[in-house]
Design a protein around this motif. Sequence first.
Motif, mmCIF file in Angstrom:
data_model
loop_
_atom_site.group_PDB
_atom_site.id
_atom_site.type_symbol
_atom_site.label_atom_id
_atom_site.label_comp_id
_atom_site.label_asym_id
_atom_site.label_seq_id
_atom_site.Cartn_x
_atom_site.Cartn_y
_atom_site.Cartn_z
ATOM 1 N N LEU A 76 23.993 -41.796 -0.173
ATOM 2 C CA LEU A 76 22.987 -42.392 -1.056
ATOM 3 C C LEU A 76 21.663 -42.478 -0.306
ATOM 4 C CD1 LEU A 76 21.988 -43.679 -3.594
ATOM 5 C CD2 LEU A 76 23.052 -45.839 -2.925
ATOM 6 N N GLY A 77 20.773 -41.527 -0.601
ATOM 7 C CA GLY A 77 19.426 -41.565 -0.061
ATOM 8 C C GLY A 77 18.487 -42.154 -1.100
ATOM 9 N N ALA A 78 17.288 -42.483 -0.683
ATOM 10 C CA ALA A 78 16.325 -43.078 -1.601
ATOM 11 C C ALA A 78 15.916 -42.112 -2.706
ATOM 12 C CB ALA A 78 15.096 -43.549 -0.828
ATOM 13 N N ASP A 79 16.196 -40.815 -2.514
ATOM 14 C CA ASP A 79 15.846 -39.816 -3.530
ATOM 15 C C ASP A 79 16.951 -39.623 -4.566
ATOM 16 O OD1 ASP A 79 17.556 -38.730 -1.648
ATOM 17 O OD2 ASP A 79 16.659 -36.729 -1.719
ATOM 18 N N VAL A 80 18.081 -40.290 -4.392
ATOM 19 C CA VAL A 80 19.172 -40.204 -5.373
ATOM 20 C C VAL A 80 18.927 -41.293 -6.414
ATOM 21 C CG1 VAL A 80 21.652 -40.267 -5.733
ATOM 22 C CG2 VAL A 80 20.731 -39.363 -3.585
ATOM 23 N N LEU A 81 18.272 -40.936 -7.488
ATOM 24 C CA LEU A 81 17.768 -41.940 -8.421
ATOM 25 C C LEU A 81 18.871 -42.621 -9.228
ATOM 26 C CD1 LEU A 81 14.565 -40.127 -9.739
ATOM 27 C CD2 LEU A 81 14.811 -41.733 -7.827
ATOM 28 N N TYR A 101 15.302 -48.611 -1.583
ATOM 29 C CA TYR A 101 16.209 -48.595 -2.725
ATOM 30 C C TYR A 101 15.655 -49.366 -3.927
ATOM 31 C CZ TYR A 101 20.230 -46.652 -0.147
ATOM 32 O OH TYR A 101 21.087 -45.846 0.558
ATOM 33 N N THR A 102 15.832 -48.776 -5.099
ATOM 34 C CA THR A 102 15.516 -49.454 -6.347
ATOM 35 C C THR A 102 16.637 -50.438 -6.685
ATOM 36 O OG1 THR A 102 16.684 -47.810 -7.674
ATOM 37 C CG2 THR A 102 14.356 -47.369 -7.171
ATOM 38 N N ALA A 103 16.445 -51.212 -7.739
ATOM 39 C CA ALA A 103 17.484 -52.157 -8.169
ATOM 40 C C ALA A 103 18.774 -51.413 -8.506
ATOM 41 C CB ALA A 103 16.992 -52.956 -9.373
ATOM 42 N N GLU A 104 18.671 -50.260 -9.167
ATOM 43 C CA GLU A 104 19.867 -49.478 -9.505
ATOM 44 C C GLU A 104 20.560 -48.966 -8.252
ATOM 45 O OE1 GLU A 104 21.146 -45.432 -12.014
ATOM 46 O OE2 GLU A 104 19.108 -46.244 -12.170
ATOM 47 N N ARG A 141 18.475 -57.142 -2.301
ATOM 48 C CA ARG A 141 19.202 -58.280 -2.837
ATOM 49 C C ARG A 141 20.014 -58.923 -1.715
ATOM 50 N NH1 ARG A 141 23.336 -55.486 -7.078
ATOM 51 N NH2 ARG A 141 24.843 -57.060 -6.366
ATOM 52 N N ASP A 142 20.199 -60.219 -1.790
ATOM 53 C CA ASP A 142 20.783 -60.983 -0.686
ATOM 54 C C ASP A 142 22.167 -60.503 -0.298
ATOM 55 O OD1 ASP A 142 18.515 -62.512 -0.538
ATOM 56 O OD2 ASP A 142 19.330 -64.198 -1.692
ATOM 57 N N ASP A 143 23.029 -60.215 -1.290
ATOM 58 C CA ASP A 143 24.406 -59.857 -0.968
ATOM 59 C C ASP A 143 24.497 -58.534 -0.219
ATOM 60 O OD1 ASP A 143 23.687 -58.330 -3.158
ATOM 61 O OD2 ASP A 143 25.292 -59.058 -4.466
#
Length: 228
Positions: A76-81, A101-104, A141-143
């Motif tokens: 999972l790279g930042a380019d894997v939307l 990373y986005t939220a998704e 996100r915290d977790d």
Amino acid sequence: MEQLVLDLGLAPVPTLANFVPDGNEPVWEHLRLWLQGPLHEPLLLYLWGPTGSGKTHLLCAVAQALWGRGEAVGWLGADVLHPGSFDERWSAVLLDDVQHYTAEQQAAAFNWFVHAQSPASGRLRAVLACGDRPPADLPLRDDLRSRLGWGHVYRLQPLDEPARRAVLRRAADERGIVLSDEVMDFMLHRFARDLASLMALLDRLDSYALRTQRAITIPLVRAMLAAD
């Protein structure tokens, strides 16, 4: 300072063998020993450091080594939307550039992490991640942020100039390129100085020199920039 666009498609395949560990020997040795052993020993590791310090190189090197053993990995790279769900066939989960990373992507990374390290059944899987800052400072996100700091955490140091020169010289020799000290000085002082950018520049120069049937000189570098 002029900078060339990185063309990763031309870059050599990253491996542990072509990683220069100067200043980063502990993490290089850690990964080397882990890859030599049985994969049922679950590795949990986070790498951080500035651009060009070798974080993505090491993650890619692990992926290459596992693929070479016939193993499947989740990347999972930042380019894997739009990342998919966790795959039970994976032997490891690799999370690259997590600070972007986005939220998704964060939701997927958390899901992958939980399935890898706390599976409902079967063995644990390795999780290797990297970012540009320590886990506690990541804008996530915290977790997910807290879990990335559960295992071994290594800070990577960029190579100093003598080491970068040595790497460039070796890479040029492997390609059969005559790279003069004058051209190397020009590359180191006029372009982005992190190793990833310098290697991409060398690949671009090699390709351009072959197309134009010219030796790599400072005028050739300027001509390539003008053509771009």
